[in-house]
Design a protein around this motif. Structure first.
Motif, PDB file in Angstrom:
ATOM      1  N   HIS A 179       0.843  -1.192   0.000  1.00  0.00           N
ATOM      2  CA  HIS A 179       0.000   0.000   0.000  1.00  0.00           C
ATOM      3  C   HIS A 179       0.879   1.243   0.000  1.00  0.00           C
ATOM      4  CE1 HIS A 179      -3.931  -1.939   0.751  1.00  0.00           C
ATOM      5  NE2 HIS A 179      -3.190  -2.858   1.356  1.00  0.00           N
ATOM      6  N   ARG A 180       0.412   2.287  -0.693  1.00  0.00           N
ATOM      7  CA  ARG A 180       1.148   3.538  -0.749  1.00  0.00           C
ATOM      8  C   ARG A 180       0.360   4.714  -0.180  1.00  0.00           C
ATOM      9  NH1 ARG A 180       2.545   1.355  -6.084  1.00  0.00           N
ATOM     10  NH2 ARG A 180       0.965   2.682  -7.061  1.00  0.00           N
ATOM     11  N   SER A 181      -0.956   4.515   0.005  1.00  0.00           N
ATOM     12  CA  SER A 181      -1.795   5.609   0.471  1.00  0.00           C
ATOM     13  C   SER A 181      -2.971   5.046   1.265  1.00  0.00           C
ATOM     14  CB  SER A 181      -2.310   6.425  -0.721  1.00  0.00           C
ATOM     15  OG  SER A 181      -3.142   7.475  -0.296  1.00  0.00           O
ATOM     16  N   VAL A 182      -3.288   5.719   2.360  1.00  0.00           N
ATOM     17  CA  VAL A 182      -4.396   5.314   3.223  1.00  0.00           C
ATOM     18  C   VAL A 182      -5.243   6.543   3.526  1.00  0.00           C
ATOM     19  CG1 VAL A 182      -2.956   5.598   5.281  1.00  0.00           C
ATOM     20  CG2 VAL A 182      -5.020   4.210   5.435  1.00  0.00           C
ATOM     21  N   ALA A 183      -6.544   6.353   3.661  1.00  0.00           N
ATOM     22  CA  ALA A 183      -7.456   7.445   4.011  1.00  0.00           C
ATOM     23  C   ALA A 183      -8.040   7.184   5.393  1.00  0.00           C
ATOM     24  CB  ALA A 183      -8.571   7.563   2.986  1.00  0.00           C
ATOM     25  N   PHE A 184      -8.136   8.248   6.188  1.00  0.00           N
ATOM     26  CA  PHE A 184      -8.712   8.155   7.524  1.00  0.00           C
ATOM     27  C   PHE A 184      -9.987   8.991   7.594  1.00  0.00           C
ATOM     28  CE2 PHE A 184      -9.197  10.372  11.636  1.00  0.00           C
ATOM     29  CZ  PHE A 184      -9.591   9.286  12.404  1.00  0.00           C
ATOM     30  N   PHE A 185     -11.040   8.408   8.198  1.00  0.00           N
ATOM     31  CA  PHE A 185     -12.279   9.130   8.442  1.00  0.00           C
ATOM     32  C   PHE A 185     -12.545   9.161   9.940  1.00  0.00           C
ATOM     33  CE2 PHE A 185     -12.833   7.502   4.104  1.00  0.00           C
ATOM     34  CZ  PHE A 185     -13.078   8.691   3.446  1.00  0.00           C
ATOM     35  N   SER A 187      -9.979  13.025   6.788  1.00  0.00           N
ATOM     36  CA  SER A 187     -11.263  13.722   6.690  1.00  0.00           C
ATOM     37  C   SER A 187     -11.992  13.595   8.023  1.00  0.00           C
ATOM     38  CB  SER A 187     -12.136  13.106   5.590  1.00  0.00           C
ATOM     39  OG  SER A 187     -11.492  13.189   4.327  1.00  0.00           O
ATOM     40  N   PHE A 188     -12.690  14.661   8.414  1.00  0.00           N
ATOM     41  CA  PHE A 188     -13.437  14.667   9.660  1.00  0.00           C
ATOM     42  C   PHE A 188     -14.908  14.908   9.328  1.00  0.00           C
ATOM     43  CE2 PHE A 188      -9.102  16.012  10.523  1.00  0.00           C
ATOM     44  CZ  PHE A 188      -8.738  15.077  11.479  1.00  0.00           C
ATOM     45  N   ILE A 189     -15.714  13.883   9.522  1.00  0.00           N
ATOM     46  CA  ILE A 189     -17.121  13.916   9.114  1.00  0.00           C
ATOM     47  C   ILE A 189     -17.999  13.510  10.297  1.00  0.00           C
ATOM     48  CG2 ILE A 189     -16.656  13.514   6.667  1.00  0.00           C
ATOM     49  CD1 ILE A 189     -17.164  10.580   7.086  1.00  0.00           C
ATOM     50  N   GLU A 190     -19.250  13.929  10.269  1.00  0.00           N
ATOM     51  CA  GLU A 190     -20.153  13.702  11.386  1.00  0.00           C
ATOM     52  C   GLU A 190     -20.406  12.213  11.609  1.00  0.00           C
ATOM     53  OE1 GLU A 190     -21.145  15.920  13.430  1.00  0.00           O
ATOM     54  OE2 GLU A 190     -20.466  17.703  12.327  1.00  0.00           O
ATOM     55  N   GLU A 191     -20.678  11.860  12.860  1.00  0.00           N
ATOM     56  CA  GLU A 191     -21.004  10.472  13.176  1.00  0.00           C
ATOM     57  C   GLU A 191     -22.266  10.026  12.456  1.00  0.00           C
ATOM     58  OE1 GLU A 191     -21.144   9.526  17.294  1.00  0.00           O
ATOM     59  OE2 GLU A 191     -19.096  10.192  17.705  1.00  0.00           O
ATOM     60  N   SER A 192     -23.141  10.972  12.135  1.00  0.00           N
ATOM     61  CA  SER A 192     -24.408  10.656  11.469  1.00  0.00           C
ATOM     62  C   SER A 192     -24.269  10.507   9.955  1.00  0.00           C
ATOM     63  CB  SER A 192     -25.433  11.755  11.770  1.00  0.00           C
ATOM     64  OG  SER A 192     -24.944  13.023  11.339  1.00  0.00           O
ATOM     65  N   THR A 193     -23.048  10.534   9.439  1.00  0.00           N
ATOM     66  CA  THR A 193     -22.834  10.408   7.993  1.00  0.00           C
ATOM     67  C   THR A 193     -23.500   9.144   7.460  1.00  0.00           C
ATOM     68  OG1 THR A 193     -20.752  11.628   8.058  1.00  0.00           O
ATOM     69  CG2 THR A 193     -21.082  10.166   6.181  1.00  0.00           C
ATOM     70  N   GLU A 229     -24.595   6.655   1.880  1.00  0.00           N
ATOM     71  CA  GLU A 229     -24.548   7.328   0.580  1.00  0.00           C
ATOM     72  C   GLU A 229     -23.526   8.467   0.582  1.00  0.00           C
ATOM     73  OE1 GLU A 229     -27.979   4.918   1.021  1.00  0.00           O
ATOM     74  OE2 GLU A 229     -27.313   6.609   2.271  1.00  0.00           O
ATOM     75  N   GLU A 230     -23.479   9.217   1.680  1.00  0.00           N
ATOM     76  CA  GLU A 230     -22.476  10.278   1.791  1.00  0.00           C
ATOM     77  C   GLU A 230     -21.090   9.670   1.930  1.00  0.00           C
ATOM     78  OE1 GLU A 230     -20.245  13.612   2.039  1.00  0.00           O
ATOM     79  OE2 GLU A 230     -22.298  13.410   1.298  1.00  0.00           O
ATOM     80  N   MET A 231     -20.994   8.540   2.617  1.00  0.00           N
ATOM     81  CA  MET A 231     -19.701   7.877   2.748  1.00  0.00           C
ATOM     82  C   MET A 231     -19.198   7.410   1.391  1.00  0.00           C
ATOM     83  SD  MET A 231     -17.345   7.210   4.977  1.00  0.00           S
ATOM     84  CE  MET A 231     -18.043   7.136   6.631  1.00  0.00           C
ATOM     85  N   VAL A 232     -20.102   7.001   0.517  1.00  0.00           N
ATOM     86  CA  VAL A 232     -19.708   6.637  -0.850  1.00  0.00           C
ATOM     87  C   VAL A 232     -19.029   7.811  -1.530  1.00  0.00           C
ATOM     88  CG1 VAL A 232     -20.599   6.143  -3.168  1.00  0.00           C
ATOM     89  CG2 VAL A 232     -21.397   4.797  -1.213  1.00  0.00           C
ATOM     90  N   ARG A 233     -19.605   9.008  -1.387  1.00  0.00           N
ATOM     91  CA  ARG A 233     -18.999  10.199  -1.996  1.00  0.00           C
ATOM     92  C   ARG A 233     -17.626  10.490  -1.383  1.00  0.00           C
ATOM     93  NH1 ARG A 233     -24.566  11.506  -2.243  1.00  0.00           N
ATOM     94  NH2 ARG A 233     -24.631  12.374  -0.143  1.00  0.00           N
ATOM     95  N   GLN A 234     -17.505  10.290  -0.075  1.00  0.00           N
ATOM     96  CA  GLN A 234     -16.213  10.470   0.577  1.00  0.00           C
ATOM     97  C   GLN A 234     -15.193   9.467   0.027  1.00  0.00           C
ATOM     98  OE1 GLN A 234     -15.338  12.783   2.863  1.00  0.00           O
ATOM     99  NE2 GLN A 234     -17.352  13.704   3.100  1.00  0.00           N
TER     100      GLN A 234
END
Length: 204
Positions: free
Chosen positions: A45-51, A79-85, A88-93
């Motif tokens: 792996h070369r890149s990781v995303a954190f939510f 990325s910092f997103i609401e717990e209520s995400t 469908e919104e997570m798909v966009r993220q």
């Protein structure tokens, strides 16, 4: 109000900037997060995303992720997103980080986002870990181990943390001597799982 009344007060895991005078009982995530990134690097792996959630920005987690990124050479999107995400919104993220110039091939996330993350994976028809690797912070309950594949985790023993915090507080009450400003209880470990696999660098 407790402080004003002379009652011993402490906070656990993290504290807000306006609570800097209150003793903190925490556990460093630096070593465990580095171990997680090392596992990812071993699988190319070369890149990781954190939510995380907005309050995660006040925790030590972002600095632990940044340190792990520096130590291993893996790029880390945060990325910092609401717990209520919603899923469908997570798909966009997901789509943003999966299509970044250095596309994320692994996702890590706060435990409160588990449902949205797993549903987003399904909505995108991704297979774990063949298409995408996953790991979770910090809770690691027995129910997580029943998931297929089993989620890897940067795991904190929160029950043990509660017990040790209570012992420190009882000592404070008995001696009238407050604990240090920060007490690291060293209760966080990397728990490997089948949700980590070899990176897929194919074009998305």
């Amino acid at each position: 109000p407790y402080q004003d009344a002379g009652v011993p007060v402490a906070v656990t895991l993290w504290r807000a900037p306006n609570e800097s005078e209150i003793p903190l009982f925490t556990t460093s995530e630096v070593a465990a997060t580095r171990d997680a990134f090392m596992s990812l690097r071993e699988f190319d792996h070369r890149s990781v995303a954190f939510f995380g959630t907005p309050r995660t920005a006040f925790m030590q987690r972002p600095s632990a992720l940044m340190q792990a990124s520096l130590d291993t050479g893996l790029k880390c999107h945060m990325s910092f997103i609401e717990e209520s995400t919603t899923p469908e919104e997570m798909v966009r993220q997901f789509e943003q980080v999966l299509r970044a110039p250095v596309a994320a091939t692994a996702i890590c996330f706060n435990h409160s986002h588990t449902n949205a993350v797993l549903r987003a994976v399904r909505l995108l028809n991704l297979n774990v870990p063949e298409d995408l690797s996953l790991f979770v912070f910090t809770d690691y309950s027995d129910t997580d181990s029943l998931l297929h594949p089993r989620l890897a985790a940067v795991h904190t023993d929160v029950v043990r943390m509660g017990m040790l915090s209570a012992e420190i507080m009882l000592g404070w009450i008995a001696s009238d001597v407050p604990p240090p400003g920060v007490t690291d209880l060293d209760l966080t470990i990397w728990v490997p799982g089948n949700s980590i696999g070899r990176a897929s660098h194919r074009d998305r």
